[in-house]
Design a protein around this motif. Structure first.
Motif, PDB file in Angstrom:
ATOM      1  N   GLN A  30      -4.945  -2.820  11.173  1.00  0.00           N
ATOM      2  CA  GLN A  30      -4.628  -1.369  11.151  1.00  0.00           C
ATOM      3  C   GLN A  30      -6.251  -0.206   9.807  1.00  0.00           C
ATOM      4  N   ASP A  81      -9.169  -2.739   5.679  1.00  0.00           N
ATOM      5  CA  ASP A  81      -7.643  -2.511   7.317  1.00  0.00           C
ATOM      6  C   ASP A  81      -6.044  -3.123   6.337  1.00  0.00           C
ATOM      7  N   ARG A  82      -5.739  -2.652   6.996  1.00  0.00           N
ATOM      8  CA  ARG A  82      -3.959  -3.487   6.703  1.00  0.00           C
ATOM      9  C   ARG A  82      -3.724  -4.454   7.762  1.00  0.00           C
ATOM     10  N   TYR A  83      -3.688  -5.353   7.740  1.00  0.00           N
ATOM     11  CA  TYR A  83      -3.088  -6.368   8.354  1.00  0.00           C
ATOM     12  C   TYR A  83      -1.407  -7.282   8.408  1.00  0.00           C
ATOM     13  N   ARG A  84      -1.414  -7.134   9.390  1.00  0.00           N
ATOM     14  CA  ARG A  84      -0.084  -7.792  10.032  1.00  0.00           C
ATOM     15  C   ARG A  84      -0.570  -8.791  10.272  1.00  0.00           C
ATOM     16  N   LEU A 108      -7.998   1.714   7.280  1.00  0.00           N
ATOM     17  CA  LEU A 108      -7.827   2.276   6.441  1.00  0.00           C
ATOM     18  C   LEU A 108      -8.872   3.275   5.441  1.00  0.00           C
ATOM     19  N   GLU A 123       2.237  -5.819   1.509  1.00  0.00           N
ATOM     20  CA  GLU A 123       1.463  -5.124   2.322  1.00  0.00           C
ATOM     21  C   GLU A 123       0.514  -6.292   2.117  1.00  0.00           C
ATOM     22  N   ARG A 124      -0.859  -6.647   3.494  1.00  0.00           N
ATOM     23  CA  ARG A 124      -1.798  -7.443   2.996  1.00  0.00           C
ATOM     24  C   ARG A 124      -3.146  -6.895   3.427  1.00  0.00           C
ATOM     25  N   PRO A 125      -3.835  -5.506   2.245  1.00  0.00           N
ATOM     26  CA  PRO A 125      -5.341  -5.018   2.441  1.00  0.00           C
ATOM     27  C   PRO A 125      -6.024  -6.252   2.344  1.00  0.00           C
TER      28      PRO A 125
END
Length: 257
Positions: A231, A211-214, A233, A116-118
């Protein structure tokens, strides 16, 4: 083959100068015949062709040392692979004893890859209600900004922000100092950032949200023009302020917003 592999990685990723370092390390492995004659003559002036002395000591001792090192190296390898350590038995204890000597390790620059990419966003405010974001030069921030390509440049601050996002802020001592400098309006530190939403005077409060990036899908990008989707967090660290010029926690009511 190694050269082609490193060039492929460099062309498709942002790994700073690491690929160049690997290529440089491969240069001594090239056969002398690939170099121009002038360089080969110059090399002969400075390189001693005398055979190196053979290692001292019986072969059995050298073999035993190599065997011990190999067995100890299984412990960090198992840790890197997230495998169980129960089958290692006493090797784990032996590794702990030898660890301060730094004689074995898994030697992996990116031994563990995150799935994941926080991403941390830094925001400032004067009233604790309206927040304005600082934009970094290289790391993801504005979802509409296209990902940049900066290799072989190594953007130290942006690089450290990635590590901070996957760590506890209490262990990232430099991050607290960074926030303090932003609140103080330090010009050298602010020049490391892409934008400063408080050009006249630094904000009263500073917060770091994660944030959680995608990456957006092709359909999402066509619809919104955004390269990223974030998203929220929550807070990465407590809301901060300055008291007598030093970093301090903001009032409790701001920590709950």
């Amino acid at each position: 083959m190694i050269l082609a592999h490193q060039l492929l990685i460099a062309a498709t990723g942002n790994y700073g100068f690491f690929n160049l370092l690997t290529i440089v390390l491969c240069i001594p492995l090239l056969d002398d015949a690939v170099w121009p004659a002038a360089l080969r003559v110059a090399r002969e002036r400075f390189v001693d062709e005398t055979p190196a002395p053979r290692a001292a000591g019986p072969a059995s001792i050298r073999g035993a040392v190599l065997t011990v090192l190999f067995l100890l190296s299984l412990v960090p390898l198992a840790n890197a692979m997230r495998g169980p350590r129960s089958w290692l038995g006493p090797l784990a204890s032996a590794y702990e004893l030898a660890a301060p000597l730094r004689i074995v390790d898994y030697y992996g620059l990116f031994a563990i890859m995150t799935k994941e990419r926080p991403e941390i966003r830094i925001e400032g405010s004067n009233d604790g209600v309206a927040w304005k974001g600082y934009e970094f030069r290289y790391k993801p921030g504005d979802p509409r900004r296209r990902p940049g390509f900066m290799a072989p440049h190594q953007p130290r601050l942006d690089w450290q922000m990635w590590f901070a996002a996957i760590s506890d802020f209490r262990t990232e001592i430099w991050f607290a100092k960074f926030c303090e400098k932003v609140l103080q309006g330090s010009r050298p530190v602010l020049r490391l950032l892409r934008t400063n939403p408080f050009p006249d005077a630094p904000p009263r409060y500073l917060r770091a949200v994660v944030d959680r990036y995608r990456f957006t899908t092709l359909a999402e990008r066509r619809k919104s023009g955004a390269w990223w989707q974030g998203q929220p967090l929550g807070l990465y660290a407590p809301v901060l302020t300055l008291e007598a010029g030093r970093l301090a926690l903001a009032p409790p009511e701001l920590q709950r917003r």
